[in-house]
Structures are given as structure tokens and as C-alpha cells.
Design a protein around this motif. Structure first.
Motif, mmCIF file in Angstrom:
data_model
loop_
_atom_site.group_PDB
_atom_site.id
_atom_site.type_symbol
_atom_site.label_atom_id
_atom_site.label_comp_id
_atom_site.label_asym_id
_atom_site.label_seq_id
_atom_site.Cartn_x
_atom_site.Cartn_y
_atom_site.Cartn_z
ATOM 1 N N UNK A 58 0.859 -1.175 0.000
ATOM 2 C CA UNK A 58 0.000 0.000 0.000
ATOM 3 C C UNK A 58 0.907 1.239 0.000
ATOM 4 N N UNK A 59 0.570 2.211 -0.803
ATOM 5 C CA UNK A 59 1.379 3.422 -1.005
ATOM 6 C C UNK A 59 2.843 3.053 -1.293
ATOM 7 N N UNK A 60 3.057 2.337 -2.372
ATOM 8 C CA UNK A 60 4.433 1.962 -2.721
ATOM 9 C C UNK A 60 5.190 3.138 -3.324
ATOM 10 N N UNK A 61 6.453 2.907 -3.613
ATOM 11 C CA UNK A 61 7.233 3.961 -4.272
ATOM 12 C C UNK A 61 6.744 4.069 -5.723
ATOM 13 N N UNK A 62 6.812 5.279 -6.323
ATOM 14 C CA UNK A 62 6.391 5.423 -7.726
ATOM 15 C C UNK A 62 7.179 4.487 -8.643
ATOM 16 N N UNK A 63 8.424 4.230 -8.287
ATOM 17 C CA UNK A 63 9.259 3.322 -9.085
ATOM 18 C C UNK A 63 8.615 1.932 -9.150
ATOM 19 N N UNK A 64 8.115 1.446 -7.966
ATOM 20 C CA UNK A 64 7.525 0.112 -7.919
ATOM 21 C C UNK A 64 6.259 0.040 -8.790
ATOM 22 N N UNK A 65 5.478 1.115 -8.755
ATOM 23 C CA UNK A 65 4.251 1.137 -9.564
ATOM 24 C C UNK A 65 4.600 1.123 -11.049
ATOM 25 N N UNK A 66 5.642 1.892 -11.390
ATOM 26 C CA UNK A 66 6.071 1.937 -12.792
ATOM 27 C C UNK A 66 6.529 0.564 -13.257
#
Lengths: 563, 193
Positions: A447-455
């Protein structure tokens, strides 16, 4: 949005009906759990024997009169045994005594370690080593404390070192033989026989040491009991047969045996805690799962529901430890981007997965319907039960239509919108069920990961979808939900270890460089730096390096003590 | 205390014990000549049953420390550390016999009566190393000097004065005070086997 098209249009209502299942049962206080953690009768017996000897030893140390009594008792018995000495029997006893030599014990220990390494039975290996280390330290310290000389009144015919109580060679042989039986021999008839054989060997060695005048009866006897008790307790406690069976079949160590007592415990636990009658429990998809034991469970038909399957994942303490090492490795490899706190208990572990499952399901994502957590052994073993996607195929083997491509991309978009990352998007975790995409294994969801992880999630999803289609097609579909800059960011953030091994292997097998293909389609963007250094990462890396160095130095420095 | 803290304490204790085991001390107590009933002397006597004398510590001069022993069949060793001569500056060994080749006979000190003394200095610089042998019926006590560089060779005199001999017969007598127990070997009645 209803990406699954199956059960998502109804609110989650527990199973099989709203609220507490009618046929579930609360375990009353005092009643043992489905699979109690047991040491076993013989384990308790040997521990009691050790305690008895320890109490006697303390008595001897505190009261000199008692010490003299024991000394006289031993001397009398020993003189009688020594009176049996004859030329040929002495030769035989000297040969028997070789069993307690440094070289014999060293060869036995090293052979065992080599076999355990060859079969990658790490847990058994560490327990074997641990039992030896504990035994050697205890025996050494006890000998210093007791300061008991060698037998009095008889000529000593064999070499010896140091004080005699406990006899360190006998204790070393006992713990080694017991360790070998528990680490190498498959439980059952063979191990039972091996234990008897060890008993006979130790009895013969005990007699030989007395006959040769090198140990008193009580010193050799106590040493044998100590060695057996430590070996037995260590293996029964840390590698119980039900959880860590010795097996020479191929398979991952993370997978627990679901037959025998555990199988029965699972059936009764699911019945009591979820109110489901089970017909069969079968391990599935073991090759793709390393962090738990995945199970397909057949549930008996009820008035309202036909016979059907549910999916379950069995977790034990070993999985928590494996997760801890995994996260440590990731933190060292990736640094601040993967800053995660490991779980401390298996209960928290399974509670977290249950939470992520419910979160995904409640948010309308095509994740399995959660049925709840089942306790097998308190604080040691839990099982999480969920919907089983019947008639589904792994995406790598299924037909990937435009609809499936859209569902995959919508899934990532939805996770971005609600602030989640799956972090393990790979073919084994994406199923196609009757033309609809399903997402499984939500343990790594953050939950609320780093933007890098979402990318990275987006890039991995696009590559998985392109495995059965092609990159331009997936890219065109992606543009409907993501901007070109977002896609460019995803592929700038993803490379090498950021993608799961299975995905990289499949691309390699197909001879396709999907990463390069997508980068060529997306606008140019400089790579996002994966390696981030922080004080925590530096400290962890140095700590691991130092720990490894000191472990090696310790083993090297204590070679003589341990071997 | 949490489980984690307990586990860490246990690990620390284990590590300390393992490292403790690195020192080869088989006995923690100093074998003082004034304590002939100490069990370490019984073990020493069993180590070389023929030896009529056993090494013991008479008095440790300032700057010297007993650092442990290793007692086994046919060979017993103990060490003295010195603040000037270094760790294990002197190794005292009890054996059934010694190789005194190249050593020179010397007049025994008053507390060495009944022994034949040989000395063999090996090197004086940069560090003093040498040997001293006390040969007596049934055995031999040897001193091996290995001083740190720069330490004076006169430290050897301090070490020699610190170590004396205990007649085996005294230990035999101590054990024999308990009826039914005999310490086999020199000066004792014949043993079984």
C-alpha cells in the motif's frame, strides 16, 4: 468496473453465508490445537535423563561425600570389567574405540554435511551443526567444571585428553550419529532401525571405554545420554518430521508435507474454523511457489452449494525466516527503493496476506475471494483459504485476446489509482479463466508503494501480455489508459532484476527483447536509477559482510573443538 | 524480555562460549604446589604415570599469569603469560622423556634436587628463545621460552623460580586417603589390568 465477471457483483459475505459459518466450532480453552507442537515421548525421556544427571553432577560438586561415593562406585565396577581383559578382547576393544577418534567423528560429520549440501537440505544442515556446537560447548564447559580425573585404580590403555566427565568423544559420537539418523534417514522403519543400531553402537563403545580404562561408567554413560538428548531435542524441535520430512524426492524446501498428522489437522481445522467439510487436500503449482505450500482443497457439497475447490496457502515459521532473508537481500540489492520491514511472526505474515487479499477483493480487482485464516499450530503454522479459479490457465499457456490485454492494463491502472503495487507481476500470477483475467498471489502487494515500484508493475504487465501477443499491440492498448510519458517511465524504471525471474526466463526462451521493443515504441527517457544508497543499506551490507567474515573466522578458529 | 532479545542474548552467550573455547585451557585453576589435593594434579599424574615429579606453580612473580593447561595421555602442557615476555611466554611440559641433544648440563637449583638439569638457549635476538629440561626417574619437565622481541632473557629466571616440582608420591598419598581409590603408576601399589 467488474473485471472478473464472476463473484464481484456481490458484496463479500463470508463463506458460505453471511456472518459466522453455521457449522464452525470454537476451540474451548485448554483443548489442544489441530496440530500441537510436540517433543515426543522419547524426547521427553532423554531430557529427563539429562536433568537427572545434571542434578546428580551438581550434588557431586556441592557435596564431596557424594563425589567420593560415586568415585568408589565407579572404581569398583571398573575394576571388575578390567579383570575381564584378555589379549584378543583388548584388540577388539581398541578397534571399537576408534569410533570415538577425532578422525572417525570428523569423517562422519563431514560426510553428513556433504550429503545435506548436495540435497540442499539447509535446515537439517544448520540444526546438525547447531547440535554439534551446543554439545561441544556444553561438554567442554562441564568437563572444566567437574574436573574429574581419569579412572583410578586401573591401567589406562587408550589415549585421552582432559577431564573425564562427560566423556567428550562419546558425547561427540552420540550427537553425530543421532544427527545423521535424523538428517539423512527417511522417517519410518529405516530410522527406527537406525536408532536401535545407534543404541547398540553406543552401548558397545561405552563398554569399550570402560574396558580400556579411559572413561568411568558414569562419565561415558552421561556423555552418551547428553549427546543423544541434544541431538534428538534439536531435530525434534527444529525439524519436526511432519513439517520438514527427510525426503530424497525433488522439491522445494518451502513445501510442507500435507499427509499424515498435518493432513488430518488441516481437515479438522478447516471444518472447525471455516465450517467446510473437506474431501481432499492436494498440493498444486509447487514449481512456481517458493514461499508457501499451495494447496487445492476439495470441499464437500452442501444443500446450497455443489462440491467445489478452494485454494489455500500453508505458511510455517520457516517461511517467515525465508521472507526475512529475502527482504534483507532486496534491501542490500536495491537500497532505499525497497525499504521494507520484515515480518516477525507467521501470524503477522498470514494476517498481512489476508488483509491484502481482502483489500484487492473489496476494491473490485480480479483477486480470489477470501475465505479466512485457519490456525494449524498456534504461532507456528497457519493457512489462508481463498477462491479457486477453476478451469483457468496460466497466461503463458492461455489465449490472450484484446479483452485480456485491456483487463491486464486496467488492473495496473486501478492499482495506481488506489495506491497499490502488486510487485510480483509474472505469468505464474496471472490466470485466464473463461476469457477473463485473474490475479493471484497478492502477498507482495504494497500500500502506497514507491512510484518506481508502480512503474515497474506496468512494465512487467505489458511484457507479460506481449509474451502471447506483440509489443506494438500491447503498447497501443496501453495508450488508452496511460500517457506516453508514463509508459516511458515504466520502461526506464525496469531492467534486469526488477522483473521476476520467470518473466525474464520466458522472454529468453522466446528469444525476444521485449524491454528494448517497448523502449523503442515509447518516448525516449533516461533510465531511472535503481541503485540507491542509504545509511541503512550501507550498514546492512557491511553487517552481512562482517557477519560472514566472523562466522568463517570462528569456524576456522575452533576447528579442533568442533571436529 | 522479548523473544528476539532473548535469542540475541543466547547467540551472544554462545558466541562468547565458542570464542572462550578457543583458548586451549583444560583447567581453569592454577596448579599451585601448595594444593596437592587439587584434581588437576591427579590428571597430571595420570598423564605420565611413570613420572615421579609433577610440575606445579610455587609463586607467580609480578607481571606473570597462569594462562591454562592441556592435559592428555603422555603429554601435559601449561603456559605462563608475561606482561613483558608476551602471551604463552613459557610453555611447561611434562613428558615420559625429553630429547636433550645439544643441551648443556647445569647445576640444579635447591628446589630441583633429585633432577638433572639441561639448558639450551636457541636465540638471543631479536627475541629470546630457549629450552630447559629437568630430567628425573620416569619423566621429564621441559621449559620452552618464547619471549616477545625486546624482552630481557633474565625473565627466564623469574619463570624458572615460579615453577617447582611436586613429588608424585604426595598426590598418590592424597588419593589413597580415600579407601578403595588408587592412583596408578610410580610410587603406587600395582593397578588392575
Amino acid at each position: 468496473m467488474d473485471p472478473t465477471g464472476s463473484t464481484q457483483d456481490q458484496p463479500y459475505a463470508g463463506h458460505p453465508a453471511l456472518g459466522r459459518p453455521a457449522s464452525s466450532r470454537r476451540r474451548p480453552s485448554g483443548e489442544p490445537p489441530p496440530l500441537p507442537h510436540q517433543l515426543g515421548r522419547t524426547g521427553k525421556f532423554w531430557l529427563i535423563m539429562v536433568l537427572y544427571f545434571c542434578a546428580t553432577a551438581i550434588g557431586v560438586l556441592l557435596f564431596p561425600t557424594m563425589a567420593r561415593y560415586f568415585e568408589r562406585f565407579d572404581a569398583l565396577r571398573q575394576r571388575w570389567i578390567v579383570s575381564l581383559r584378555t589379549g584378543w578382547l583388548t584388540d577388539v576393544m581398541l578397534v571399537v574405540n576408534w569410533l570415538t577418534s577425532h578422525w572417525t567423528i570428523r569423517i562422519l560429520r563431514w560426510s553428513t554435511l556433504i550429503v545435506l549440501i548436495a540435497f540442499r537440505r539447509w535446515r537439517h544442515m544448520f540444526v546438525f551443526l547447531g547440535a554439534i556446537v551446543v554439545l561441544e560447548i556444553l561438554a567442554y564447559q562441564m568437563a572444566l567444571l567437574s574436573e574429574r580425573p581419569r579412572p583410578l585404580g586401573v591401567t589406562i590403555l587408550a589415549p585421552w585428553t582432559g577431564f573425564s566427565l562427560p566423556s567428550r568423544p562419546v558425547a561427540g559420537l552420540a550427537v553425530t550419529l543421532i544427527g545423521m539418523a535424523y538428517a539423512l534417514i527417511v522417517p519410518g522403519r529405516h530410522r527406527y532401525r537406525a536408532k536401535w543400531a545407534i543404541g547398540v553402537i553406543l552401548a558397545v563403545v561405552w563398554f569399550a571405554r570402560m574396558y580400556l580404562g579411559v572413561d568411568q561408567p558414569t562419565s561415558a554413560g552421561f556423555a552418551a545420554i547428553l549427546g543423544v538428548a541434544i541431538g534428538l531435542t534439536a531435530f525434534r524441535w527444529f525439524t519436526p518430521n511432519d513439517i520438514f520430512p527427510v525426503s530424497y524426492k525433488r522439491g522445494k524446501a518451502a513445501h510442507l508435507d500435507v499427509g499424515g498428522r498435518r493432513g488430518e489437522a488441516i481437515v479438522s481445522a478447516v471444518k472447525d474454523q471455516l465450517g467446510l467439510d473437506l474431501l481432499a487436500v492436494k498440493p498444486v503449482g509447487l514449481e512456481a511457489s517458493g514461499g508457501s505450500t499451495p494447496l487445492r482443497i476439495t470441499v464437500a457439497a452442501t444443500d446450497g452449494e455443489p462440491e467445489h475447490y478452494v485454494f489455500a496457502k500453508l505458511y510455517a515459521k520457516s517461511h517467515v525466516r525465508a521472507d526475512r532473508w529475502y527482504k534483507l537481500g532486496r534491501t542490500i540489492l536495491y537500497g532505499a527503493l525497497e525499504d521494507e520491514t520484515p515480518f516477525k511472526t507467521v501470524r503477522r505474515f498470514v494476517e498481512y496476506e489476508d488483509y491484502t487479499l481482502r483489500l484487492m477483493y473489496d476494491e473490485g480487482l480480479p483477486a480470489p475471494k477470501p475465505y479466512g485464516v485457519v490456525e494449524i499450530t498456534p504461532e507456528r503454522e497457519y493457512m489462508i483459504v481463498m477462491e479457486f479459479f477453476e478451469d483457468s490457465l496460466e497466461i503463458g499457456d492461455a489465449e490472450v485476446t484484446d479483452h485480456v490485454v485491456d483487463q491486464g492494463l486496467e488492473l495496473v491502472r486501478r492499482m495506481w489509482d488506489i495506491g497499490l503495487a502488486h510487485r510480483d507481476i509474472k505469468p505464474a500470477n496471472l490466470m485466464v479463466q473463461r476469457g477473463e483475467l485473474r490475479l493471484i498471489d497478492v502477498f507482495f502487494v504494497q500500500v502506497r508503494p514507491s512510484p518506481w515500484r508502480q512503474a515497474v508493475d506496468l512494465a512487467n504487465m505489458m511484457m507479460v501480455l506481449a509474451l502471447r501477443t506483440d509489443a506494438p499491440q500491447v503498447y497501443q492498448h496501453a495508450l488508452r489508459l496511460f500517457s506516453p510519458d508514463e509508459i516511458a517511465e515504466a520502461f526506464a524504471a525496469t531492467r534486469g532484476v526488477a522483473s521476476p525471474t520467470q518473466l525474464r526466463t520466458m522472454m529468453k526462451q522466446q528469444g525476444r527483447d521485449l524491454l528494448a521493443e517497448f523502449r523503442a515504441l515509447a518516448p525516449a527517457r533516461a533510465p531511472v536509477r535503481i541503485q540507491r544508497w542509504s545509511l541503512r543499506r550501507i550498514a546492512l551490507t557491511l553487517g552481512v559482510a562482517l557477519a560472514a567474515f566472523f562466522s568463517l573466522a570462528m569456524v576456522a578458529g575452533n576447528w579442533a573443538v568442533f571436529t | 524480555m522479548t523473544r528476539t532479545a532473548a535469542a540475541r542474548l543466547l547467540a551472544a552467550w554462545l558466541a562468547a562460549s565458542i570464542l572462550g573455547a578457543c583458548s586451549s585451557a583444560e583447567s581453569r585453576s592454577t596448579p599451585f604446589c601448595t594444593n596437592p589435593d587439587d584434581s588437576v594434579f591427579v590428571l597430571l599424574a595420570q598423564s605420565v604415570p611413570s613420572a615421579t615429579q609433577l610440575p606445579c606453580v610455587s609463586e607467580l612473580p609480578a607481571g606473570w599469569r597462569y594462562s591454562g593447561s592441556e592435559i592428555a595421555s603422555d603429554l601435559s602442557l601449561f603456559w605462563l603469560d608475561s606482561d613483558r615476555g608476551g602471551i604463552h611466554a613459557v610453555e611447561i611440559a611434562l613428558r615420559p622423556s625429553c630429547d636433550t641433544a645439544g643441551a648443556v648440563e647445569q647445576r640444579p637449583a635447591p628446589d630441583e634436587a633429585g633432577t638433572t638439569v639441561y639448558v639450551r638457549p636457541d636465540t638471543l635476538r631479536p627475541a629470546f628463545t630457549g629450552k630447559r629440561f629437568l630430567v628425573f626417574p620416569g619423566g621429564c619437565i621441559s621449559f620452552s621460552f618464547r619471549f616477545s622481541a625486546g624482552a630481557s632473557s633474565t625473565l627466564a629466571i623469574e619463570a624458572i623460580e615460579a615453577v617447582s616440582q611436586l613429588p608424585r608420591a604426595t598426590v598418590v598419598e592424597e588419593v589413597g586417603e580415600d579407601p578403595g581409590l588408587i592412583l596408578c603408576g610410580a610410587g603406587a601399589p600395582p593397578c588392575a589390568g
